[in-house]
Design an enzyme around this catalytic site. Structure first.
Site, short mmCIF file in Angstrom:
data_model
loop_
_atom_site.label_atom_id
_atom_site.label_comp_id
_atom_site.label_asym_id
_atom_site.label_seq_id
_atom_site.Cartn_x
_atom_site.Cartn_y
_atom_site.Cartn_z
N ASP A 95 -7.10 14.51 -15.21
CA ASP A 95 -7.86 15.73 -15.47
C ASP A 95 -6.87 16.89 -15.64
OD1 ASP A 95 -7.02 16.34 -12.92
OD2 ASP A 95 -8.98 16.07 -12.00
N ASP A 271 -16.49 9.18 -13.57
CA ASP A 271 -15.53 9.07 -12.46
C ASP A 271 -16.08 9.83 -11.27
OD1 ASP A 271 -13.67 11.69 -11.67
OD2 ASP A 271 -14.73 11.90 -13.58
N CYS A 309 -23.77 -9.54 -2.99
CA CYS A 309 -22.48 -9.11 -3.54
C CYS A 309 -21.46 -10.25 -3.44
CB CYS A 309 -21.97 -7.89 -2.79
SG CYS A 309 -20.37 -7.27 -3.37
N CYS A 311 -18.06 -9.69 -3.85
CA CYS A 311 -16.72 -9.12 -3.72
C CYS A 311 -15.95 -9.79 -2.59
CB CYS A 311 -16.79 -7.61 -3.50
SG CYS A 311 -17.17 -7.08 -1.82
N CYS A 314 -17.35 -9.08 0.96
CA CYS A 314 -18.60 -9.75 1.31
C CYS A 314 -18.43 -11.26 1.41
CB CYS A 314 -19.69 -9.39 0.30
SG CYS A 314 -20.22 -7.66 0.43
N HIS A 340 -15.40 -2.50 -1.01
CA HIS A 340 -16.76 -2.92 -1.36
C HIS A 340 -17.45 -1.89 -2.24
CE1 HIS A 340 -20.90 -4.32 -1.07
NE2 HIS A 340 -21.21 -3.07 -0.79
#
Length: 382
Positions: A95, A271, A309, A311, A314, A340
């Site tokens: 940015d 974002d 989930c 991931c 998890c 997560h």
């Protein structure tokens, strides 16, 4: 100007009007709509670059203002640029630093040349101009950089916002001139649409920026305290006016509902620091809504954070274990909740892309909102 990136439109969802696309950059292709994790100081908090790749983060964002203050853009340039400095070989967006100048400094003076303000760490007087913001970003070496804009407060009067939009447009032109006069690079400079909640000023801002032919356009001045309904209305008025062949980036938005609603309204890039910020407070995004894992109800709960989930967290750790770590203030616990949450939003956008491909994004939104709990009167925004 020759664009360093190229947007490829793949499909428009027949049900919602959302768009599926790809952004081609020198360091890889980004499937859109996409969520970009925020790495303010050349690191996404608690995460390694390898972990970000494991969860399939396609692009990350870093902050010009903070990296200018420490370690300094000259040091980063000496290290070979941000990619080498932080060992990240995928695209990076920086940015302009404008939001931080206006949000972190209580004492600031705005004039045509730029902004004079105090360093929020040391109190030192600093000056940031459009030319300086571009120079810093060129030294950092990001793939996508942002024009320096004024970030007005919400709410602001029409008269104030009108002057602000005109100044932001003049600054945008100076940013382009500074980029052209600087070292040749493969960086794409995006213009930032401002105008607050005023439709006529958003239109004026878009007209000004389109005339400068940026390779991409960001929508600024939203998610700054306005109701979600106002944000959605502004997007409905704004995105149809932006060039269809270039990326559209909604700045600073990361709640699950706003990601879906933004995609429906034609946004390609998002974002936000939200997933890591709330993760460090022990709060997790799940398919059933938010869960505050540090709460006592999870002390003997040996299920994963989210049973839907897949991931790494998890698959390997329980709510009880993560709660124990958080209560004991063990850093690993905050790493697990941050991982997560980032995975949750990255995977959410993968599901959004699939729903667009299948022409059913509105159906997906209804199903997600019902399961997540947004249809309840007490629904939270994440």
């Amino acid at each position: 100007m020759t664009a360093a990136i190229r947007y490829e439109h793949i499909k428009t969802c027949q049900q919602s009007g959302a768009r599926l696309g790809r952004i081609h950059t020198p360091r890889g292709t980004i499937d859109t709509p996409v969520f970009m994790p925020v790495g303010t100081l050349a690191t996404v908090k608690m995460m390694s670059p390898e972990e970000l790749k494991e969860m399939d983060a396609q692009i990350i964002l870093s902050n010009t203002y903070h990296l200018w203050l420490r370690p300094g853009e000259d040091l980063v340039e000496e290290a070979g640029g941000l990619h080498s400095f932080m060992n990240w070989d995928r695209p990076i967006l920086t940015d302009s630093g404008g939001f931080q100048v206006f949000s972190l400094s209580d004492l600031r003076d705005i004039d045509e040349e730029g902004v004079r303000f105090r360093n929020h760490i040391s109190g030192e007087r600093l000056f940031l101009s459009p030319e300086k913001a571009v120079h810093i970003q060129q030294s950092l070496g990001a793939d996508i950089i942002m024009a320096f804009d004024e970030c007005p407060p919400y709410p602001a009067s029409h008269a104030y916002m009108s002057d602000s939009v005109a100044r932001t447009s003049r600054w945008a032109e100076r940013c382009l001139e500074a980029q052209e006069q600087g070292t040749p690079s493969q960086q794409a400079l995006f213009g930032i649409v401002q105008g607050g909640e005023y439709e006529d000023l958003r239109r004026q801002s878009i007209d000004d920026l389109i005339s400068l032919d940026f390779p991409g356009y960001a929508i600024g001045g939203l998610s700054v305290g306005e109701p979600k309904s106002v944000m959605n209305t502004v997007l409905e008025q704004t995105t149809p006016l932006l060039p269809s062949g270039k990326p559209r980036y909604l700045m600073g938005v990361g709640s699950a509902d706003s990601l879906i609603d933004g995609a429906i309204r034609g946004v390609d890039m998002f974002d936000c620091v939200l997933p890591t910020r709330i993760g460090r407070n022990g709060t997790c995004m799940t398919s059933e809504g938010r869960k505050v894992i540090r709460n006592a109800e999870f002390a003997r709960d040996f299920r994963p954070i989210d049973e839907d989930c897949s991931c790494y967290v998890c698959r390997n750790y329980s709510r009880a274990y993560i709660r124990h770590l958080i209560k004991a203030k063990e850093t690993f616990g905050f790493r697990l909740t941050s991982y997560h949450n980032l995975h949750f939003l990255i995977d959410l956008m993968r599901k959004v892309r699939l729903a667009i491909k299948q022409d059913r994004l509105l159906d997906f939104r209804e199903e997600f909102f019902e399961q997540y709990g947004f249809n309840r009167p007490d629904a939270k925004n994440f």
